[in-house]
Design a protein around this motif. Sequence first.
Motif, PDB file in Angstrom:
ATOM      1  N   ALA A   8      30.775  36.757  29.087  1.00 28.90           N
ATOM      2  CA  ALA A   8      29.404  36.260  28.945  1.00 28.90           C
ATOM      3  C   ALA A   8      29.383  35.281  27.776  1.00 28.90           C
ATOM      4  O   ALA A   8      29.512  35.677  26.622  1.00 28.90           O
ATOM      5  N   THR A  18      24.161  35.473  32.101  1.00 32.16           N
ATOM      6  CA  THR A  18      24.615  36.865  31.955  1.00 32.16           C
ATOM      7  C   THR A  18      24.101  37.703  33.123  1.00 32.16           C
ATOM      8  O   THR A  18      24.806  38.606  33.606  1.00 32.16           O
ATOM      9  N   LYS A  37      33.650  43.723  30.554  1.00 34.73           N
ATOM     10  CA  LYS A  37      32.784  42.584  30.193  1.00 34.73           C
ATOM     11  C   LYS A  37      32.850  42.329  28.689  1.00 34.73           C
ATOM     12  O   LYS A  37      32.700  43.262  27.903  1.00 34.73           O
ATOM     13  N   VAL A  39      31.052  40.105  25.733  1.00 34.65           N
ATOM     14  CA  VAL A  39      29.930  39.237  25.351  1.00 34.65           C
ATOM     15  C   VAL A  39      30.374  38.468  24.102  1.00 34.65           C
ATOM     16  O   VAL A  39      30.554  39.049  23.029  1.00 34.65           O
TER      17      VAL A  39
END
Length: 203
Positions: A8, A18, A37, A39
């Motif tokens: 992301a 996102t 994932k 970020v």
Amino acid sequence: MIKILGIAGSPRQNGNTTLLLDEALKGAKEAGASVNKIVLCNREINPCLGCGTCQKEGYCVQEDGMDKIYNATCSSLGIVLAAPIYFNSLNAQTKAFIDRHQCVWARKDVFGEEVTDPETRHARRGLFLAAAGADDHRVFDGALRVVDIFLDVLDVKYYERLLFFRIEKKGAIKTHPTALRDARVAGEHMVIEIARSLGESID
Ligand SMILES: Cc1cc2nc3c(=O)[nH]c(=O)nc-3n(C[C@H](O)[C@H](O)[C@H](O)COP(=O)(O)O)c2cc1C
């Protein structure tokens, strides 16, 4: 199990790209993959210093959040990169993350190392998800050239790119008639294609 890495790039929590990423990762999971994932704005990722050490020594002198990320980008068979367009390019966090792969490029192209597994390299696939506010699809041109070379460094072939323009406000992607579904299907089908390339079957 097929590993999929979602990145992301947006600094906006639950922003448009996102949301797209989360759908793609849901689709990947439904197809049987394990998903992870990252970020970027929650990690300490400094920009490349351009010191040239990686080209001489094969490693990056900086010790920060990238240390744990290299293994994920080099070992995951699927990469889903989600990023907004800022000033006709990728936003800064995403670009810094990509630039920090210069040491991977150096290991591969200067030192001739295998940065990805030769046995499964042929199955590596990438999905790029982007959103931009402008009413013109050419807004993605700059970002696409960057993503092309990034995936190439990681021995990843494009599975698909889903680019949504006229998406400005936070959450605007939810009003698009197909975007979230498209992302979910792309995530699912990318895993199926990876599995096929590996010669595995997915039930
Ligand atoms: C600093 C900044 C620069 C931007 N530059 C552009 C641009 O050059 N072209 C464009 O179409 N949209 C631009 N946008 C709009 C974003 O691309 C758009 O809001 C996008 O949906 C954001 O995605 P996100 O919610 O995932 O962060 C910009 C937004 C910001 C905050």
